[in-house]
Motif scaffolding. Structure first.
Motif, short mmCIF file in Angstrom:
data_model
loop_
_atom_site.label_atom_id
_atom_site.label_comp_id
_atom_site.label_asym_id
_atom_site.label_seq_id
_atom_site.Cartn_x
_atom_site.Cartn_y
_atom_site.Cartn_z
N THR A 75 -56.22 -46.05 -0.85
CA THR A 75 -55.38 -44.90 -0.53
C THR A 75 -54.87 -44.98 0.91
O THR A 75 -55.62 -45.38 1.81
N SER B 211 -51.01 -38.15 0.44
CA SER B 211 -51.83 -39.26 0.00
C SER B 211 -51.02 -40.17 -0.91
O SER B 211 -50.12 -39.71 -1.61
N CYS B 212 -51.36 -41.43 -0.89
CA CYS B 212 -50.73 -42.41 -1.77
C CYS B 212 -51.83 -43.27 -2.36
O CYS B 212 -52.48 -44.04 -1.64
N LEU C 146 -47.93 -47.14 -7.18
CA LEU C 146 -48.20 -46.18 -6.11
C LEU C 146 -47.90 -44.77 -6.60
O LEU C 146 -46.85 -44.53 -7.19
N TYR D 172 -41.78 -41.05 0.43
CA TYR D 172 -42.12 -42.17 -0.44
C TYR D 172 -43.14 -43.09 0.23
O TYR D 172 -43.04 -43.38 1.42
N CYS D 173 -44.06 -43.54 -0.58
CA CYS D 173 -45.03 -44.54 -0.16
C CYS D 173 -44.50 -45.91 -0.59
O CYS D 173 -43.89 -46.04 -1.66
N TRP E 241 -44.63 -45.42 4.92
CA TRP E 241 -44.09 -44.14 4.44
C TRP E 241 -42.62 -44.07 4.87
O TRP E 241 -42.29 -44.36 6.03
N THR F 194 -42.83 -37.57 -3.15
CA THR F 194 -43.36 -36.22 -3.19
C THR F 194 -42.53 -35.36 -2.23
O THR F 194 -42.20 -35.79 -1.12
N GLU G 256 -47.84 -40.85 -5.08
CA GLU G 256 -47.96 -39.94 -3.94
C GLU G 256 -48.39 -38.55 -4.40
O GLU G 256 -48.11 -38.14 -5.52
N GLY H 168 -43.44 -45.82 -4.59
CA GLY H 168 -43.86 -44.72 -5.43
C GLY H 168 -42.67 -43.87 -5.82
O GLY H 168 -41.53 -44.16 -5.43
#
Length: 126
Positions: free
Chosen positions: A78, A21-22, A4, A95-96, A36, A120, A6, A117
């Motif tokens: 996505t 976006s992920c 994953l 975080y995703c 998320w 971000t 992000e 992930g």
């Protein structure tokens, strides 16, 4: 195995918007429940939103209801998090996460997700 990544974080003024976006690797993305989470300074990682494999079920933490929207595009592997009316307290690393679950439940616990992930950063200035 799912990887994953992000993107979309940044610095925004209070009241502004961002879309995270992920992007997920793998051919079975559509069979994963996605979530998320966020971790603010000095805080534990907390649930923000989740979406079922089909997109038919979504869940949000109370503090973001009416402001954030989670969605997914299985053709593009996505998942998105549209964040509107941002507040300084939304500042966090986002975080995703993916759960290998092909059903309509949308779990909120960190331990229920299988892949994460790198995160971000979202910073909301007052």
């Amino acid at each position: 195995q799912v990887q994953l990544v992000e993107s979309g974080g940044g610095l925004v003024q209070a009241g502004g918007s961002l879309r995270l976006s992920c992007a997920a690797s793998g051919r079975t993305f559509s069979r994963y429940t996605m979530g998320w989470f966020r971790q603010g300074p000095g805080k534990e990682r907390e649930f923000v939103a989740a979406i079922s494999w089909s997109g038919s079920s979504t869940t949000y933490t109370d503090s973001v209801k009416g402001r954030f929207t989670i969605s997914r595009d299985n053709a593009k592997n996505t998942v998105y998090l549209q964040m509107n009316s941002l507040k300084p307290e939304d500042t966090a690393v986002y975080y995703c996460a993916a759960k290998n679950y092909y059903g309509d439940l949308t779990p909120v616990g960190r331990s229920e997700y299988d892949y994460w992930g790198q995160g971000t950063q979202v910073t909301v200035s007052s």
